[in-house]
Design a protein around this motif. Structure first.
Motif, PDB file in Angstrom:
ATOM      1  N   UNK A   1       0.808  -1.284   0.068  1.00 18.67           N
ATOM      2  CA  UNK A   1      -0.118   0.646   0.082  1.00 18.67           C
ATOM      3  C   UNK A   1       0.876   1.451  -0.035  1.00 18.67           C
ATOM      4  N   UNK A   2       0.576   2.005  -1.331  1.00 13.13           N
ATOM      5  CA  UNK A   2       1.250   4.055  -0.937  1.00 13.13           C
ATOM      6  C   UNK A   2       0.157   4.504  -0.958  1.00 13.13           C
ATOM      7  N   UNK A   3       0.331   5.453   0.222  1.00 11.02           N
ATOM      8  CA  UNK A   3      -0.733   6.129   0.546  1.00 11.02           C
ATOM      9  C   UNK A   3      -0.187   7.572  -0.100  1.00 11.02           C
ATOM     10  N   UNK A   4      -0.953   7.868  -1.432  1.00 13.96           N
ATOM     11  CA  UNK A   4      -0.614   8.884  -1.960  1.00 13.96           C
ATOM     12  C   UNK A   4      -1.333  10.137  -2.066  1.00 13.96           C
ATOM     13  N   UNK A   5      -2.271   9.782  -0.865  1.00 12.50           N
ATOM     14  CA  UNK A   5      -2.961  10.951  -0.566  1.00 12.50           C
ATOM     15  C   UNK A   5      -2.008  12.062   0.340  1.00 12.50           C
ATOM     16  N   UNK A   6      -0.856  11.483   1.422  1.00 13.15           N
ATOM     17  CA  UNK A   6       0.234  11.596   1.473  1.00 13.15           C
ATOM     18  C   UNK A   6       1.347  12.016   1.345  1.00 13.15           C
ATOM     19  N   UNK A   7       1.005  11.735   0.181  1.00 14.33           N
ATOM     20  CA  UNK A   7       2.714  11.788  -0.814  1.00 14.33           C
ATOM     21  C   UNK A   7       3.525  10.499  -0.415  1.00 14.33           C
ATOM     22  N   UNK A   8       3.031   9.563  -0.814  1.00 19.44           N
ATOM     23  CA  UNK A   8       3.389   8.143  -0.365  1.00 19.44           C
ATOM     24  C   UNK A   8       3.869   7.260  -2.071  1.00 19.44           C
ATOM     25  N   UNK A   9       4.455   7.559  -2.121  1.00 20.28           N
ATOM     26  CA  UNK A   9       4.552   6.201  -3.810  1.00 20.28           C
ATOM     27  C   UNK A   9       5.430   5.590  -3.806  1.00 20.28           C
ATOM     28  N   UNK A  10       5.442   4.454  -4.927  1.00 24.68           N
ATOM     29  CA  UNK A  10       6.428   3.469  -5.114  1.00 24.68           C
ATOM     30  C   UNK A  10       7.303   4.455  -5.748  1.00 24.68           C
ATOM     31  N   UNK A  11       8.631   3.659  -6.083  1.00 24.20           N
ATOM     32  CA  UNK A  11       9.959   4.035  -6.556  1.00 24.20           C
ATOM     33  C   UNK A  11       9.178   3.702  -7.600  1.00 24.20           C
ATOM     34  N   UNK A  12       9.995   4.513  -8.795  1.00 27.94           N
ATOM     35  CA  UNK A  12       9.936   4.276 -10.626  1.00 27.94           C
ATOM     36  C   UNK A  12      10.690   3.082 -10.409  1.00 27.94           C
ATOM     37  N   UNK A  13      11.704   2.385  -9.949  1.00 31.61           N
ATOM     38  CA  UNK A  13      12.439   1.168 -10.557  1.00 31.61           C
ATOM     39  C   UNK A  13      12.123   0.358 -10.077  1.00 31.61           C
ATOM     40  N   UNK A  14      10.685   0.438  -8.962  1.00 31.30           N
ATOM     41  CA  UNK A  14      10.217  -0.654  -8.445  1.00 31.30           C
ATOM     42  C   UNK A  14       8.697  -1.138  -8.968  1.00 31.30           C
ATOM     43  N   UNK A  15       8.322  -0.132 -10.309  1.00 29.33           N
ATOM     44  CA  UNK A  15       6.826  -0.348 -10.963  1.00 29.33           C
ATOM     45  C   UNK A  15       7.074  -1.455 -11.405  1.00 29.33           C
ATOM     46  N   UNK A  16       7.981  -1.556 -12.155  1.00 32.57           N
ATOM     47  CA  UNK A  16       8.278  -2.906 -13.282  1.00 32.57           C
ATOM     48  C   UNK A  16       8.181  -4.542 -12.696  1.00 32.57           C
ATOM     49  N   UNK A  17       8.087  -4.264 -10.967  1.00 33.91           N
ATOM     50  CA  UNK A  17       7.868  -5.163 -10.593  1.00 33.91           C
ATOM     51  C   UNK A  17       6.469  -6.002 -10.255  1.00 33.91           C
ATOM     52  N   UNK A  18       5.661  -5.164 -10.305  1.00 32.83           N
ATOM     53  CA  UNK A  18       4.067  -5.244 -10.130  1.00 32.83           C
ATOM     54  C   UNK A  18       3.228  -5.886 -10.596  1.00 32.83           C
ATOM     55  N   UNK A  19       2.346  -6.842 -11.388  1.00 38.49           N
ATOM     56  CA  UNK A  19       1.676  -7.337 -12.063  1.00 38.49           C
ATOM     57  C   UNK A  19       0.318  -6.400 -11.775  1.00 38.49           C
ATOM     58  N   UNK A  20       0.087  -5.148 -11.155  1.00 37.76           N
ATOM     59  CA  UNK A  20      -1.201  -4.450 -10.792  1.00 37.76           C
ATOM     60  C   UNK A  20      -1.114  -3.313 -10.188  1.00 37.76           C
ATOM     61  N   UNK A  21      -2.264  -3.035 -10.202  1.00 39.70           N
ATOM     62  CA  UNK A  21      -2.519  -1.687  -9.521  1.00 39.70           C
ATOM     63  C   UNK A  21      -3.541  -0.701  -9.293  1.00 39.70           C
ATOM     64  N   UNK A  22      -4.480  -0.924  -8.199  1.00 41.01           N
ATOM     65  CA  UNK A  22      -4.935  -0.268  -8.136  1.00 41.01           C
ATOM     66  C   UNK A  22      -5.453   1.110  -7.201  1.00 41.01           C
ATOM     67  N   UNK A  23      -6.310   2.190  -8.188  1.00 42.37           N
ATOM     68  CA  UNK A  23      -6.215   3.635  -7.094  1.00 42.37           C
ATOM     69  C   UNK A  23      -7.750   3.273  -6.426  1.00 42.37           C
ATOM     70  N   UNK A  24      -7.436   3.851  -5.167  1.00 48.59           N
ATOM     71  CA  UNK A  24      -9.087   4.050  -4.753  1.00 48.59           C
ATOM     72  C   UNK A  24     -10.324   5.216  -4.637  1.00 48.59           C
ATOM     73  N   UNK A  25     -10.379   5.660  -4.282  1.00 50.80           N
ATOM     74  CA  UNK A  25     -11.628   6.530  -4.077  1.00 50.80           C
ATOM     75  C   UNK A  25     -11.024   7.202  -3.444  1.00 50.80           C
ATOM     76  N   UNK A  26     -12.237   8.648  -3.074  1.00 54.53           N
ATOM     77  CA  UNK A  26     -11.121  10.000  -2.291  1.00 54.53           C
ATOM     78  C   UNK A  26     -11.966  10.639  -2.562  1.00 54.53           C
ATOM     79  N   UNK A  27     -11.812  11.947  -1.592  1.00 57.31           N
ATOM     80  CA  UNK A  27     -12.970  12.469  -1.019  1.00 57.31           C
ATOM     81  C   UNK A  27     -12.781  13.785  -1.535  1.00 57.31           C
ATOM     82  N   UNK A  28     -11.535  13.916  -1.864  1.00 56.33           N
ATOM     83  CA  UNK A  28     -11.097  14.755  -3.362  1.00 56.33           C
ATOM     84  C   UNK A  28     -11.171  14.928  -4.784  1.00 56.33           C
TER      85      UNK A  28
END
Length: 257
Positions: free
Chosen positions: A47-74
């Motif tokens: 989990x990466x709390x993107x709402x708080x500025x926490x993002x995966x390392x760009x160099x690590x993206x290839x190791x993932x099979x998929x991503x989910x972007x959640x809902x938000x009040x923003x």
């Protein structure tokens, strides 16, 4: 030796945990993994709390099979730094052909990041169960969709997709929202509703929206009334999303309600 996982997924959390969800479910991460993960598979979820500025390392993206972007009040069309950074990340994932599932705000911000347009709905809030009609014209997903009826999903949004990105296709619509679900190729899927929501999560959210004067009491009562008489097809929606994340759209067996 560490555990070797068959698949690795990341939740890009665009909302902060409510006190209710923390108390009852241990946080939204658990809600999402329960809905979209598979206990029988050897999966790793981060989990990466993107709402708080926490993002995966760009160099690590290839190791993932998929991503989910959640809902938000923003608002997905906002220019907060983290939203702009999220758009940049989604553009990178699209170029890598990584599977990305967007839910509600995630559905909208995916559209924005890839060249579409989102904004406030002219018809206002949509809260509660809503019947979504599945479009059968998409040959790529015919195996999955041809036996599916209209499916009811829990909604909670006042923004919507206004214009799709180039190359995107509508595969679900309702009497209120023209783009309930869209896809780009076999790697991007946006869903306006919330397959992961339970009725109690929505009821608590309605309470919070009322306390913030975000909705009127009549809207809250109408949403609760619909929840009492309509049962969302949550399990079916979750199976659709899991089939997408696993790359099984063309071979997945027919899903019964």
């Amino acid at each position: 030796m560490g555990i070797e996982y068959k698949r690795r997924y990341a939740l890009l959390l665009a909302a902060r945990d409510s006190e209710y969800v923390k108390k009852v479910y241990g946080g939204y991460f658990n809600v999402f993994v329960a809905a979209y993960g598979d206990e029988e598979e050897e999966e790793r979820w981060d989990m990466y709390r993107v709402v708080d500025g926490e993002f995966p390392d760009m160099d690590d993206l290839q190791s993932y099979d998929g991503f989910i972007v959640s809902g938000s009040p923003y608002d997905a069309y906002g220019d907060d730094n983290w939203i702009l950074e999220l758009c940049f990340l989604l553009q990178a994932l699209d170029s890598m052909q990584k599977k990305v599932l967007g839910i509600c705000f995630g559905h909208q911000v995916l559209c924005r990041a890839l060249g579409g347009k989102v904004g406030k709905s002219d018809s206002g809030w949509d809260i509660g169960p809503r019947k979504v009609n599945i479009v059968n014209s998409c040959s790529l997903f015919e195996t999955l969709f041809e036996t599916l009826p209209a499916l009811t999903i829990i909604e909670c949004h006042q923004d919507e997709v206004l214009e799709l990105p180039i190359g995107a296709e509508v595969i679900g619509f309702s009497d209120k929202t023209g783009v309930e679900m869209f896809r780009i190729g076999n790697h991007i899927l946006g869903v306006q509703g919330h397959p992961e929501y339970s009725k109690d999560i929505l009821n608590n959210l309605i309470d919070r929206l009322l306390s913030q004067d975000s909705i009127e009491i009549d809207q809250a009562n109408e949403a609760r009334s619909k929840l009492e008489i309509q049962e969302p097809n949550s399990k079916c929606w979750q199976e659709i999303c899991k089939a997408f994340l696993k790359g099984l759209w063309n071979e997945y067996p027919s899903i019964e309600q």
